[in-house]
Design an enzyme around this catalytic site. Structure first.
Site, mmCIF file in Angstrom:
data_model
loop_
_atom_site.group_PDB
_atom_site.id
_atom_site.type_symbol
_atom_site.label_atom_id
_atom_site.label_comp_id
_atom_site.label_asym_id
_atom_site.label_seq_id
_atom_site.Cartn_x
_atom_site.Cartn_y
_atom_site.Cartn_z
ATOM 1 N N THR A 70 0.804 -1.216 0.000
ATOM 2 C CA THR A 70 0.000 0.000 0.000
ATOM 3 C C THR A 70 0.840 1.270 0.000
ATOM 4 O OG1 THR A 70 -1.849 -1.101 1.081
ATOM 5 C CG2 THR A 70 -1.736 1.297 1.298
ATOM 6 N N ASN A 91 5.238 -1.004 4.173
ATOM 7 C CA ASN A 91 4.107 -0.412 4.889
ATOM 8 C C ASN A 91 4.497 -0.029 6.305
ATOM 9 O OD1 ASN A 91 2.320 -0.588 2.783
ATOM 10 N ND2 ASN A 91 1.216 -2.364 3.569
ATOM 11 N N ASP A 241 -3.526 0.430 -5.814
ATOM 12 C CA ASP A 241 -2.107 0.278 -5.484
ATOM 13 C C ASP A 241 -1.550 -1.102 -5.807
ATOM 14 O OD1 ASP A 241 -3.784 -0.803 -3.600
ATOM 15 O OD2 ASP A 241 -2.671 -0.084 -1.854
ATOM 16 N N HIS A 242 -2.408 -2.116 -5.824
ATOM 17 C CA HIS A 242 -1.953 -3.485 -6.055
ATOM 18 C C HIS A 242 -3.174 -4.375 -6.210
ATOM 19 C CE1 HIS A 242 -3.212 -4.254 -1.952
ATOM 20 N NE2 HIS A 242 -2.432 -3.274 -1.528
#
Length: 434
Positions: A70, A91, A241-242
């Protein structure tokens, strides 16, 4: 004299530059739905997202940076820099010397983790006279060389991520910032579908329900834009983001337990290994090769010395990353000593895996309609946003060449025409007579 008239016109434009720019420059809203995999809308009825594809542009998918986490990925989007350059390498905020480890939500306001000499778009835009805001977006709560974002809301640690009523309230708040307070750039973050993907897996019916909720939210966004008379002045980019993949667990597979292959107490001084598919290790002095060799015997993962990380990862130049980096095969979580990971879905794996790819949608006055783009890397979103905001970008690793075909036209000549069109009629007539 002719030269004097030219001089008067030039001075008038310079004095009123900010006024005219505010008229000709459209606003920008960047929305991120955390963990929205590229194909999540393909097994769910999503009429509003489908309509966006007709009214705007859609990429087949976009590729996030390594790391597919993230904070690193969001910061790449907002800076246009690879992770090895902006140095938000996890993160969790950590210090491999002191063994400091700060959880993700607490890291959001720790400027020392984010402020590494790379300026995010908010600050670059503010330095060129624009008003910006961050609504829960990672990195927005930090200071950058003493500068902060004009308006910031930081997500609290216990914040519920799936409240649809609150989602709509957030949109109403953002629309009022644009329409009543003349903000130029707002970044808006939602924590779904990441949470449900972790808790129940990407194939669970609840994931499909949250995608339908997101779709309803997109419909509400468009209604709110109309109510605030922003349809002709606001460009919107929707991304993530992913992606997300199903975690492989026993009895289907043997899960990875690092201590079975490496004496962590004897050979390492720092590690983060219980955080999905990405792990970092600091060997004790003189033991790097021994740690590397031991980990090379473990199944379902790839171990790298930082000095030998593939250049395509854009991680090897990082000063923060420890000497050993581990990337698990798709779906395999890294466990250090015990199997404690309860997630049924996860990310952090190789960004080349299709399950890690994510979405890109955009619409507004500067975007084409009914345009399907080939895939591209998320690093290229930054120069696109700078072009939309008509600002000079900070140094970055992206390229506008990759995304300029999404736009109706390049902004430069249009800006000049719009500014001239706003000159007083008397001046234009005088200029015409000459």
């Amino acid at each position: 004299p002719l030269n004097l008239i030219y001089l008067c016109i030039s001075l008038y434009i310079i004095v009123n530059k900010q006024k005219y720019c505010s008229y000709s420059r459209n606003k920008l809203l960047l929305i991120s739905f955390d963990g929205f995999r590229w194909d999540y809308d393909q097994d769910v009825d999503t009429p509003n997202l489908d309509q966006l594809a007709l009214d705007g542009v859609k990429a087949k998918y976009i590729t996030p940076p390594m790391l597919t986490m993230t904070s690193p990925s969001h910061f790449t989007t907002i800076t246009g820099r690879w992770v090895e350059d902006h140095e938000v390498v996890h993160n969790m905020m950590f210090n491999s010397t002191t063994n400091l480890k700060v959880p993700h939500k607490q890291t959001l306001t720790r400027s020392e983790w984010w402020d590494n000499g790379v300026l995010p778009l908010w600050i670059t835009a503010q330095n060129q006279g624009l008003k910006t805001a961050s609504f829960h977006y990672p990195g927005g709560g930090a200071n950058y060389s003493g500068q902060s974002v004009n308006r910031v809301l930081v997500e609290e640690s216990n914040h519920p991520d799936d409240n649809e009523t609150e989602w709509r309230q957030n949109i109403d708040q953002v629309m009022s910032w644009f329409s009543e307070e003349d903000f130029h750039l707002v970044t808006l973050y939602y924590g779904e579908p990441d949470n449900v993907g972790h808790a129940k897996g990407p194939d669970h019916p609840d994931r499909k329900k949250i995608i339908q909720q997101i779709d309803r939210t997109i419909g509400y966004l468009r209604e709110a834009m109309s109510r605030h008379h922003l349809n002709d002045r606001l460009n919107v980019i929707i991304t993530s983001d992913h992606g997300m993949t199903t975690v492989k667990k026993r009895p289907q597979v043997d899960e990875i337990i690092i201590r079975d292959y490496l004496n962590l107490l004897k050979l390492t001084s720092f590690e983060i290994l219980d955080y999905g598919g990405f792990g970092i290790v600091t060997p004790r002095p003189g033991r790097e090769q021994e740690v590397f060799d031991a980990l090379s015997n473990a199944p379902n993962l790839t171990v790298y010395k930082k000095s030998q990380i593939p250049e395509s990862f854009h991680l090897g130049k990082s000063e923060r990353l420890p000497p050993i980096v581990i990337i698990a095969d798709l779906g395999f979580n890294l466990n250090s000593r015990l199997i404690v990971y309860v997630n049924k879905g996860d990310h952090g794996f190789h960004n080349g895996e299709m399950d890690m790819k994510t979405i890109f949608r955009a619409f507004g006055p500067d975007f084409k309609s009914n345009f399907l783009s080939e895939p591209f890397d998320s690093i290229h979103i930054y120069p696109l946003m700078c072009e939309l905001l008509q600002i000079d970008p900070a140094p970055h690793n992206g390229s506008l060449v990759v995304t300029k075909n999404l736009l109706l036209q390049s902004g430069g000549s249009q800006r000049t025409r719009l500014s001239l069109a706003l000159l007083p009629l008397s001046m234009l007539l005088m200029f015409t007579v000459l």
